[in-house]
Design a protein around this motif. Structure first.
Motif, PDB file in Angstrom:
ATOM      1  N   ILE A 159       0.925  -1.431   0.096  1.00  0.00           N
ATOM      2  CA  ILE A 159      -0.073  -0.174  -0.057  1.00  0.00           C
ATOM      3  C   ILE A 159       0.970   0.969   0.011  1.00  0.00           C
ATOM      4  O   ILE A 159       0.622   2.110  -0.573  1.00  0.00           O
ATOM      5  N   ALA A 160       1.937   1.078   0.786  1.00  0.00           N
ATOM      6  CA  ALA A 160       2.984   2.233   1.154  1.00  0.00           C
ATOM      7  C   ALA A 160       3.388   2.577  -0.455  1.00  0.00           C
ATOM      8  O   ALA A 160       3.939   3.804  -0.698  1.00  0.00           O
ATOM      9  N   ASP A 161       3.554   1.650  -1.524  1.00  0.00           N
ATOM     10  CA  ASP A 161       4.109   2.009  -2.551  1.00  0.00           C
ATOM     11  C   ASP A 161       2.968   2.706  -3.803  1.00  0.00           C
ATOM     12  O   ASP A 161       3.693   3.411  -4.726  1.00  0.00           O
ATOM     13  N   VAL A 162       1.937   2.783  -3.361  1.00  0.00           N
ATOM     14  CA  VAL A 162       0.756   3.366  -4.328  1.00  0.00           C
ATOM     15  C   VAL A 162       1.126   4.696  -4.474  1.00  0.00           C
ATOM     16  O   VAL A 162       1.284   5.269  -5.638  1.00  0.00           O
ATOM     17  N   PRO A 163       1.337   5.715  -3.492  1.00  0.00           N
ATOM     18  CA  PRO A 163       1.670   6.945  -3.785  1.00  0.00           C
ATOM     19  C   PRO A 163       3.105   7.180  -4.795  1.00  0.00           C
ATOM     20  O   PRO A 163       3.082   7.804  -5.612  1.00  0.00           O
ATOM     21  N   ALA A 164       4.127   6.235  -4.390  1.00  0.00           N
ATOM     22  CA  ALA A 164       5.270   6.323  -5.146  1.00  0.00           C
ATOM     23  C   ALA A 164       4.990   5.873  -6.442  1.00  0.00           C
ATOM     24  O   ALA A 164       5.628   6.579  -7.630  1.00  0.00           O
ATOM     25  N   ILE A 165       4.280   4.915  -6.850  1.00  0.00           N
ATOM     26  CA  ILE A 165       3.948   4.428  -8.238  1.00  0.00           C
ATOM     27  C   ILE A 165       3.163   5.391  -8.969  1.00  0.00           C
ATOM     28  O   ILE A 165       3.489   5.948 -10.117  1.00  0.00           O
ATOM     29  N   LEU A 166       1.952   5.801  -8.319  1.00  0.00           N
ATOM     30  CA  LEU A 166       1.033   6.708  -9.008  1.00  0.00           C
ATOM     31  C   LEU A 166       1.537   8.160  -9.179  1.00  0.00           C
ATOM     32  O   LEU A 166       1.496   8.665 -10.284  1.00  0.00           O
ATOM     33  N   GLY A 167       2.506   8.515  -8.288  1.00  0.00           N
ATOM     34  CA  GLY A 167       3.173   9.817  -8.401  1.00  0.00           C
ATOM     35  C   GLY A 167       4.398   9.595  -9.624  1.00  0.00           C
ATOM     36  O   GLY A 167       4.425  10.483 -10.207  1.00  0.00           O
ATOM     37  N   GLY A 168       4.666   8.627  -9.763  1.00  0.00           N
ATOM     38  CA  GLY A 168       5.788   8.376 -10.877  1.00  0.00           C
ATOM     39  C   GLY A 168       5.437   8.668 -12.300  1.00  0.00           C
ATOM     40  O   GLY A 168       6.323   9.280 -12.994  1.00  0.00           O
ATOM     41  N   ILE A 169       4.127   8.692 -12.620  1.00  0.00           N
ATOM     42  CA  ILE A 169       3.816   9.067 -13.749  1.00  0.00           C
ATOM     43  C   ILE A 169       3.520  10.365 -13.906  1.00  0.00           C
ATOM     44  O   ILE A 169       3.008  11.000 -15.128  1.00  0.00           O
ATOM     45  N   ASP A 170       3.524  11.128 -12.831  1.00  0.00           N
ATOM     46  CA  ASP A 170       3.134  12.671 -12.912  1.00  0.00           C
ATOM     47  C   ASP A 170       1.935  12.848 -13.350  1.00  0.00           C
ATOM     48  O   ASP A 170       1.582  13.435 -14.213  1.00  0.00           O
ATOM     49  N   PRO A 171       0.838  12.396 -12.403  1.00  0.00           N
ATOM     50  CA  PRO A 171      -0.654  12.354 -13.190  1.00  0.00           C
ATOM     51  C   PRO A 171      -1.345  13.694 -12.990  1.00  0.00           C
ATOM     52  O   PRO A 171      -0.922  14.615 -12.155  1.00  0.00           O
ATOM     53  N   CYS A 172      -2.046  14.095 -14.065  1.00  0.00           N
ATOM     54  CA  CYS A 172      -2.644  15.270 -14.237  1.00  0.00           C
ATOM     55  C   CYS A 172      -4.251  14.854 -14.712  1.00  0.00           C
ATOM     56  O   CYS A 172      -4.242  14.656 -15.621  1.00  0.00           O
ATOM     57  N   ILE A 173      -4.988  14.652 -13.482  1.00  0.00           N
ATOM     58  CA  ILE A 173      -5.990  13.847 -13.917  1.00  0.00           C
ATOM     59  C   ILE A 173      -7.288  14.813 -14.786  1.00  0.00           C
ATOM     60  O   ILE A 173      -7.904  14.382 -15.569  1.00  0.00           O
ATOM     61  N   CYS A 174      -7.257  16.000 -14.279  1.00  0.00           N
ATOM     62  CA  CYS A 174      -8.148  16.829 -14.871  1.00  0.00           C
ATOM     63  C   CYS A 174      -8.172  16.991 -16.536  1.00  0.00           C
ATOM     64  O   CYS A 174      -8.782  17.426 -17.170  1.00  0.00           O
ATOM     65  N   CYS A 175      -6.824  16.613 -16.884  1.00  0.00           N
ATOM     66  CA  CYS A 175      -6.542  16.340 -18.417  1.00  0.00           C
ATOM     67  C   CYS A 175      -7.575  15.263 -19.086  1.00  0.00           C
ATOM     68  O   CYS A 175      -7.342  15.082 -20.211  1.00  0.00           O
ATOM     69  N   SER A 176      -7.710  14.014 -18.032  1.00  0.00           N
ATOM     70  CA  SER A 176      -8.000  13.009 -18.722  1.00  0.00           C
ATOM     71  C   SER A 176      -9.236  12.360 -18.573  1.00  0.00           C
ATOM     72  O   SER A 176      -9.291  10.997 -18.761  1.00  0.00           O
ATOM     73  N   ALA A 177     -10.157  13.091 -18.181  1.00  0.00           N
ATOM     74  CA  ALA A 177     -11.381  12.344 -18.040  1.00  0.00           C
ATOM     75  C   ALA A 177     -12.025  11.786 -19.185  1.00  0.00           C
ATOM     76  O   ALA A 177     -12.020  12.380 -20.320  1.00  0.00           O
ATOM     77  N   ARG A 178     -12.833  10.708 -19.131  1.00  0.00           N
ATOM     78  CA  ARG A 178     -13.238   9.845 -20.182  1.00  0.00           C
ATOM     79  C   ARG A 178     -14.618   9.623 -20.067  1.00  0.00           C
ATOM     80  O   ARG A 178     -15.399  10.037 -19.029  1.00  0.00           O
ATOM     81  N   VAL A 179     -15.414   9.138 -21.055  1.00  0.00           N
ATOM     82  CA  VAL A 179     -16.730   9.094 -21.115  1.00  0.00           C
ATOM     83  C   VAL A 179     -17.019   7.832 -20.042  1.00  0.00           C
ATOM     84  O   VAL A 179     -16.687   6.834 -20.310  1.00  0.00           O
ATOM     85  N   MET A 180     -18.022   7.996 -19.352  1.00  0.00           N
ATOM     86  CA  MET A 180     -18.893   7.052 -18.721  1.00  0.00           C
ATOM     87  C   MET A 180     -20.356   7.123 -18.479  1.00  0.00           C
ATOM     88  O   MET A 180     -20.594   8.293 -18.374  1.00  0.00           O
ATOM     89  N   VAL A 181     -21.128   6.248 -18.828  1.00  0.00           N
ATOM     90  CA  VAL A 181     -22.522   6.237 -19.013  1.00  0.00           C
ATOM     91  C   VAL A 181     -23.077   6.116 -17.596  1.00  0.00           C
ATOM     92  O   VAL A 181     -22.759   4.971 -17.259  1.00  0.00           O
ATOM     93  N   THR A 182     -23.760   6.935 -16.885  1.00  0.00           N
ATOM     94  CA  THR A 182     -24.368   6.362 -16.001  1.00  0.00           C
ATOM     95  C   THR A 182     -25.802   6.386 -16.075  1.00  0.00           C
ATOM     96  O   THR A 182     -26.373   7.426 -16.567  1.00  0.00           O
ATOM     97  N   ASP A 183     -26.749   5.418 -15.910  1.00  0.00           N
ATOM     98  CA  ASP A 183     -28.011   5.081 -16.133  1.00  0.00           C
ATOM     99  C   ASP A 183     -28.605   5.046 -14.733  1.00  0.00           C
ATOM    100  O   ASP A 183     -28.536   4.274 -13.932  1.00  0.00           O
ATOM    101  N   GLU A 184     -29.444   6.396 -14.273  1.00  0.00           N
ATOM    102  CA  GLU A 184     -29.601   6.717 -13.058  1.00  0.00           C
ATOM    103  C   GLU A 184     -30.653   5.477 -12.743  1.00  0.00           C
ATOM    104  O   GLU A 184     -30.933   4.990 -11.559  1.00  0.00           O
ATOM    105  N   ALA A 185     -31.873   5.500 -13.673  1.00  0.00           N
ATOM    106  CA  ALA A 185     -32.925   4.754 -13.387  1.00  0.00           C
ATOM    107  C   ALA A 185     -32.522   3.200 -13.271  1.00  0.00           C
ATOM    108  O   ALA A 185     -32.924   2.674 -12.129  1.00  0.00           O
ATOM    109  N   ARG A 186     -31.510   2.950 -13.961  1.00  0.00           N
ATOM    110  CA  ARG A 186     -31.212   1.080 -13.577  1.00  0.00           C
ATOM    111  C   ARG A 186     -29.958   1.181 -12.890  1.00  0.00           C
ATOM    112  O   ARG A 186     -29.483   0.048 -12.394  1.00  0.00           O
ATOM    113  N   ARG A 187     -29.655   2.146 -11.980  1.00  0.00           N
ATOM    114  CA  ARG A 187     -28.380   2.146 -11.096  1.00  0.00           C
ATOM    115  C   ARG A 187     -27.233   1.471 -11.598  1.00  0.00           C
ATOM    116  O   ARG A 187     -26.733   0.468 -10.996  1.00  0.00           O
ATOM    117  N   ARG A 188     -26.921   2.020 -12.980  1.00  0.00           N
ATOM    118  CA  ARG A 188     -25.778   0.994 -13.596  1.00  0.00           C
ATOM    119  C   ARG A 188     -24.727   1.886 -14.182  1.00  0.00           C
ATOM    120  O   ARG A 188     -25.252   2.908 -14.789  1.00  0.00           O
TER     121      ARG A 188
END
Lengths: 321, 397
Positions: free
Chosen positions: B347-376
């Motif tokens: 678990i302690a390696d998560v920040p080290a590994i994730l940090g290693g790619i220099d993440p910039c999440i706000c550049c990267s959002a992708r499409v996800m379809v949320t179906d509220e009615a079917r909760r899916r």
């Protein structure tokens, strides 16, 4: 009797210790900031001296939340018991005289036991709050205890062997009689082990593994807020006094120094505070110098190196004495 | 027995919302699930509704740290559509600002990386030195963070001789400090213990997963858009592509430190050989681009940045597409975080590994379809997206 009770409550007892613990926190924070090229606390009071007090008051005034899933008993008891335990351990410190408010033969063992019980308190606090991060933090705290407890005990015991006494007062007096501090000699290794393991006991860098902010948010204390968190913070401040004071008493000759007759308690207190501040400065320096280790690295480091060093030290001390 | 912990969407190691669902056994991670869809901002759609010159200011705001790279990529793209090229002086000035922002980004990353490893002191030192670079950016471009320096057909301001002198002094200072930090990092046992052998990404895996930028170079693959596809006079400026072959987090630190030296040298060379002449073309603020499509690539501090646009002959793009380096690198995080035989991730390696790619999440959002009615919730695959876009396209015609 009355005198003793007053001493336990006011000086050098609870009130003095609580005030001093906040001062020690300020010293720690200010030094840490200076090591990092920062200003540190500077707004509340002269030189920011009142910042820890302000933080404490602010936390005390915050909303008190108990998570529904938490174990109510543990969640309420541990924040009260944790500072109480450390405060009790601080009573053994020789502040205004060669021995503490409470002292008996073998009180060094009692202090070590209290330190271990404190870690168990942390474990219970983490498990009692029913949070995943808290559980991981609690388990890490317990794992870490396995790593550092024995080297810490051995480093203190070898000093006890060198001084020929198992009580803190006895060790202080032995140093006064010989006119030389224990740190001058093989016990300097013991002091080094003591400094390193104290960092683990206090959960400070490089051993702040149980509350690693970047990994498990705040670890075992993640669910605690408001006055409960304030009490935990207070117990950490008290721990600063306890461990730096213990280091000063056992390795740096405690409160003993040149005195003017009639002014002994005052001068003793000043010597004690100065020496323990030196130890605190070393603690802070260590905190500023390292990255956080991983839990497996920490345990294997303490068993491979600290442990063998501590055993060698005990044998060495035994041979010399 | 394994249980699940969520790193995110709000967590102290992320500045931005990213969800990592970890299945852990004790301290070991057995499985990971990444979700980046917490910050969809609709910038690509918004670009379609703006004249080209206004798009420039929007595109800079895709990412605060690599804004110079984004605006450069956008300008190159539009210049390609128009069939124009920036004058030589503008190219060199663009390189100066691009490399300065690379230094700034790498210093920021290094500081933040050591913060995630619990080394607060180095964090403070790196960020203090980064301020000097920010001052230089302000001196040259007029802005500290979002520089707004590149414009279609050149740059907005010229470099004054005084600014050049101060820039040279700052570069000397930064280089000296970086040499010192490199020494510290190489001799500090706790840093080495936390980075060496952690987050191993083999070169073959890196190529297979489409990793880009310093992250790819830290896996020993020599790939740099500046070298492969010189887009702004990079073929005239000598520089080394830094690679490191240990493929772990330590390599990522080393590559970025060495790249700072390279950037410093590139800026010095550009200042020494600065061509004279105009620093921008005269292009009217509002114009119509001829129909066609255009693709531009820039080596952003985090890796290869791709902009693609289609013009239908109007005064605004018909379609604009941005592929940021973090999106390319995120897949490799999953690969690096899974414990395998002989490779354990804590678990302690998560920040080290994730940090290693220099993440910039706000550049990267992708499409996800949320179906509220079917909760899916379903994440669209490439085929789905292609199918839907064809159907919609057919309808519109």
């Amino acid at each position: 009797m009355i005198e003793k009770i007053l001493a336990a409550i006011f000086f050098p007892g609870a009130v003095f210790l609580l005030a001093a613990s906040l001062f020690y926190e300020w010293v720690d924070r200010k030094l840490y900031a200076r090591f990092q090229n920062r200003v540190g606390p500077h707004l509340a009071g002269p030189f920011g001296l009142l910042q820890p007090v302000a933080d404490l008051i602010k936390l005390l005034s915050k909303e008190d939340i108990v998570p529904m899933a938490a174990d109510r008993l543990l969640f309420t008891l541990t924040p009260i018991l944790a500072p109480a335990l450390i405060l009790l351990a601080c009573m053994f410190l020789p502040i205004a005289g060669p021995s503490g408010i409470i002292s008996f033969k073998g009180d060094l063992i009692a202090v070590i036991a209290l330190l271990s019980i404190y870690t168990i308190m942390i474990y219970l606090a983490g498990e009692g709050s029913s949070n995943r991060f808290a559980s991981i933090g609690a388990v890490r705290a317990a794992l870490q205890l396995i790593g550092y407890e024995i080297p810490l005990t051995l480093s203190l015991l070898s000093a006890a062997i060198a001084a020929g006494s198992l009580s803190i007062g006895g060790i202080v007096e032995a140093q006064a009689e010989r006119g030389i501090w224990l740190i001058a000699g093989p016990q300097i290794i013991g002091f080094a082990i003591f400094v390193i393991t104290s960092q683990a006991e206090m959960e400070r860098i490089p051993f702040d593994i149980p509350e690693a902010e970047q990994e498990i948010v705040a670890g075992w204390e993640v669910e605690y807020g408001g006055r409960r968190l304030a009490l935990f913070r207070l117990s950490k401040d008290l721990e600063l006094i306890l461990l730096s004071g213990l280091g000063a008493a056992i390795f740096l000759g405690g409160p003993i120094g040149p005195v003017i007759p009639g002014l002994e308690p005052v001068l003793y207190t000043i010597y004690f505070i100065l020496k323990s501040l030196v130890v605190l400065a070393i603690f802070t320096l260590v905190r500023a110098l390292f990255a956080r280790l991983r839990i497996d690295q920490m345990v294997s480091f303490s068993w491979k190196y600290l442990m063998s060093l501590a055993v060698i030290l005990v044998i060495l001390t035994e041979v010399i004495v | 027995m394994s249980f699940e912990i969520s790193i995110g969407p709000q967590h102290p190691i992320h500045v931005e919302p990213l969800m990592l669902r970890l299945s852990v056994e004790g301290e070991l991670i057995v499985d990971v699930d990444v979700d980046v869809s917490y910050i969809h901002r609709g910038i690509e759609k918004a670009l379609e509704a703006r004249p080209y010159i206004q798009g420039l200011y929007l595109v800079e705001r895709i990412c605060g740290i690599c804004n110079a790279a984004h605006s450069l990529c956008y300008c190159l793209n539009v210049e390609q559509l128009l069939g124009k090229e920036a004058p030589p002086r503008a190219k060199y000035l663009r390189i100066v600002v691009e490399e300065l922002s690379r230094i700034h980004s790498h210093l920021l990353w290094l500081g933040h990386y050591f913060h995630t490893l619990g080394f607060e002191t180095l964090f403070m030192y790196f960020w203090r030195d980064r301020e000097r670079i920010m001052d230089m950016l302000e001196l040259i471009t007029g802005n500290r963070v979002t520089t707004s320096y590149n414009t279609i057909g050149g740059v907005r301001r010229d470099l004054t001789p005084e600014a050049e002198q101060r820039l040279r002094r700052t570069l000397d200072y930064i280089e000296e400090r970086m040499r010192y930090y490199e020494k510290v990092i190489d001799s500090e046992p706790t840093i080495l213990a936390r980075t060496q052998g952690v987050g191993i990404l083999k070169p073959s895996d890196a190529v297979r997963l489409g990793v880009v930028g310093p992250h790819l170079r830290a896996s020993g693959v020599k790939h740099d858009v500046r070298l492969d596809d010189p887009y702004s006079g990079h073929d005239e400026i000598p520089f080394n592509v830094i690679t490191w072959d240990t493929c772990d987090c330590y390599a990522r630190v080393k590559v970025r430190i060495r790249e700072v030296y390279e950037s410093v040298n590139m800026i010095r060379y550009a200042l020494d050989h600065m061509p004279s002449g105009d620093y921008r073309l005269k292009i009217p603020p509002f114009f119509k681009a001829p129909p066609g499509e255009s693709l531009s690539r820039v080596e952003a501090p985090r890796g290869e940045l791709v902009h693609y646009s289609i013009s239908d002959g109007g005064d605004r793009p018909y379609r604009y597409k941005v592929r940021t380096p973090t999106l390319a690198n995120l897949l490799s995080v999953v690969e690096m975080l899974r414990s395998r035989d002989g490779y354990e991730v804590y678990i302690a390696d998560v920040p080290a590994i994730l940090g290693g790619i220099d993440p910039c999440i706000c550049c990267s959002a992708r499409v996800m379809v949320t179906d509220e009615a079917r909760r899916r919730r379903t994440i669209m695959t490439l085929e789905d997206v292609i199918k839907i876009s064809r159907e919609r396209g057919a309808k519109r015609r």
